[in-house]
Write a protein that holds these residues in place. Structure first.
Motif, PDB file in Angstrom:
ATOM      1  N   HIS A   1       0.820  -1.205   0.000  1.00 16.53           N
ATOM      2  CA  HIS A   1       0.000   0.000   0.000  1.00 16.53           C
ATOM      3  C   HIS A   1       0.859   1.262   0.000  1.00 16.53           C
ATOM      4  CE1 HIS A   1      -3.664  -2.337   1.770  1.00 16.53           C
ATOM      5  NE2 HIS A   1      -3.404  -2.630   0.513  1.00 16.53           N
ATOM      6  N   THR A   2       2.003   1.212   0.645  1.00 22.60           N
ATOM      7  CA  THR A   2       2.909   2.358   0.618  1.00 22.60           C
ATOM      8  C   THR A   2       3.368   2.641  -0.803  1.00 22.60           C
ATOM      9  OG1 THR A   2       3.678   1.874   2.870  1.00 22.60           O
ATOM     10  CG2 THR A   2       5.085   3.282   1.504  1.00 22.60           C
TER      11      THR A   2
ATOM     12  N   ALA B   1      -7.590   6.631   0.698  1.00 25.17           N
ATOM     13  CA  ALA B   1      -6.199   6.272   0.414  1.00 25.17           C
ATOM     14  C   ALA B   1      -5.953   6.014  -1.065  1.00 25.17           C
ATOM     15  CB  ALA B   1      -5.799   5.052   1.241  1.00 25.17           C
TER      16      ALA B   1
ATOM     17  N   HIS C   1      -3.960   2.056   9.127  1.00 24.40           N
ATOM     18  CA  HIS C   1      -2.769   2.338   8.314  1.00 24.40           C
ATOM     19  C   HIS C   1      -3.154   3.048   7.022  1.00 24.40           C
ATOM     20  CE1 HIS C   1      -3.488  -0.994   5.449  1.00 24.40           C
ATOM     21  NE2 HIS C   1      -2.484  -0.531   4.750  1.00 24.40           N
TER      22      HIS C   1
ATOM     23  N   LEU D   1      -1.546   6.586   5.920  1.00 28.20           N
ATOM     24  CA  LEU D   1      -0.909   6.766   4.611  1.00 28.20           C
ATOM     25  C   LEU D   1      -1.596   7.884   3.825  1.00 28.20           C
ATOM     26  CD1 LEU D   1      -0.265   3.061   3.509  1.00 28.20           C
ATOM     27  CD2 LEU D   1       1.387   4.707   4.414  1.00 28.20           C
ATOM     28  N   TRP D   2      -2.921   7.927   3.893  1.00 30.25           N
ATOM     29  CA  TRP D   2      -3.647   8.998   3.214  1.00 30.25           C
ATOM     30  C   TRP D   2      -3.266  10.363   3.794  1.00 30.25           C
ATOM     31  CZ3 TRP D   2      -7.572  12.034   5.629  1.00 30.25           C
ATOM     32  CH2 TRP D   2      -8.150  12.978   4.773  1.00 30.25           C
TER      33      TRP D   2
ATOM     34  N   SER E   1       0.094  11.388   2.590  1.00 32.73           N
ATOM     35  CA  SER E   1       0.039  11.768   1.180  1.00 32.73           C
ATOM     36  C   SER E   1      -0.542  13.175   1.016  1.00 32.73           C
ATOM     37  CB  SER E   1      -0.785  10.769   0.373  1.00 32.73           C
ATOM     38  OG  SER E   1      -2.165  10.860   0.685  1.00 32.73           O
TER      39      SER E   1
END
Length: 229
Positions: A29-30, A90, A218, A222-223, A226
């Motif tokens: 996902h990263t 995300a 997570h 991550l969103w 970003s």
């Protein structure tokens, strides 16, 4: 020392497999959120392909050992709803993206198929489970849940072939190698050697909701990163 004894002493338990699945999912996902197509992107997403087969494998194991598939399904349904907004934010940068649903919906449909199978088995009406499985796969494709019908199929194969010897993984892996061609999906086969080391032990006591909750949390993190970047 026999292979069985070695696995019992040094093999991978359920907790170890969950940790591997979570870490490889985070890697995937990263890369998907922060990187553009290139060597690093491809390599990290190859690593990420390991995660989903492990989740399917553990779901099939959980369906065998759980005291209630109904409660199991309710947990998955709850986290499917909780995870949908983080998933859409995300990967699609919007609160609601109806053309794609998070992986919990695929896992939920898989458990519902297994629950219905067990219900029909007790009533000696197993034949009814076949159209139910087909309907669940069709629904997964219709709502565009992550991994769709193939995800459900993977869970079912792990469940029904569980008691076969080690070569069952060749059957399952071979099936998906010839039917699941797509962007990087063939690398999901990298997860299969890990199952040979599984010792059918639960491992250290750990709150299961931590692993459930890791998925939406997570994705939100991550969103958020970003957005800052």
């Amino acid at each position: 020392m026999t292979w069985k004894e070695w696995k019992e002493a040094y093999g991978l338990n359920g907790f170890c497999l969950k940790v591997i699945a979570v870490l490889t999912m985070l890697t995937d996902h990263t890369a998907a959120i922060f990187l553009t197509p290139g060597a690093a992107y491809v390599n990290l997403r190859i690593i990420g392909r390991i995660a989903f087969p492990i989740f399917c494998f553990l779901l099939a194991e959980g369906a065998i050992y759980t005291h209630s598939l109904k409660r199991y399904a309710l947990r998955l349904f709850a986290f499917a709803l909780i995870s949908e907004i983080p998933f859409d934010l995300a990967f699609h940068k919007t609160v609601w993206y109806p053309s794609s649903q998070n992986v919990f919906f695929t896992l939920l449909l898989s458990v519902l198929v297994l629950w219905f199978y067990q219900w029909t088995y007790r009533r000696r009406q197993i034949i009814l489970a076949v159209p139910a499985a087909v309907a669940a796969m069709a629904l997964a494709e219709w709502i565009h849940s992550d991994y769709g019908a193939m995800g459900i199929c993977m869970v079912l194969l792990f469940y029904f072939l569980r008691d076969l010897p080690w070569w069952k993984y060749l059957l399952i892996g071979g099936f998906f190698a010839f039917t699941w061609w797509g962007l990087l999906q063939i690398y999901a086969l990298l997860a299969f050697p890990l199952f040979l080391f599984y010792n059918r032990e639960r491992g250290p006591a750990f709150n299961k909701y931590v692993f459930y909750g890791f998925y939406p949390v997570h994705l939100l993190i991550l969103w958020g990163i970003s957005c800052i970047l």
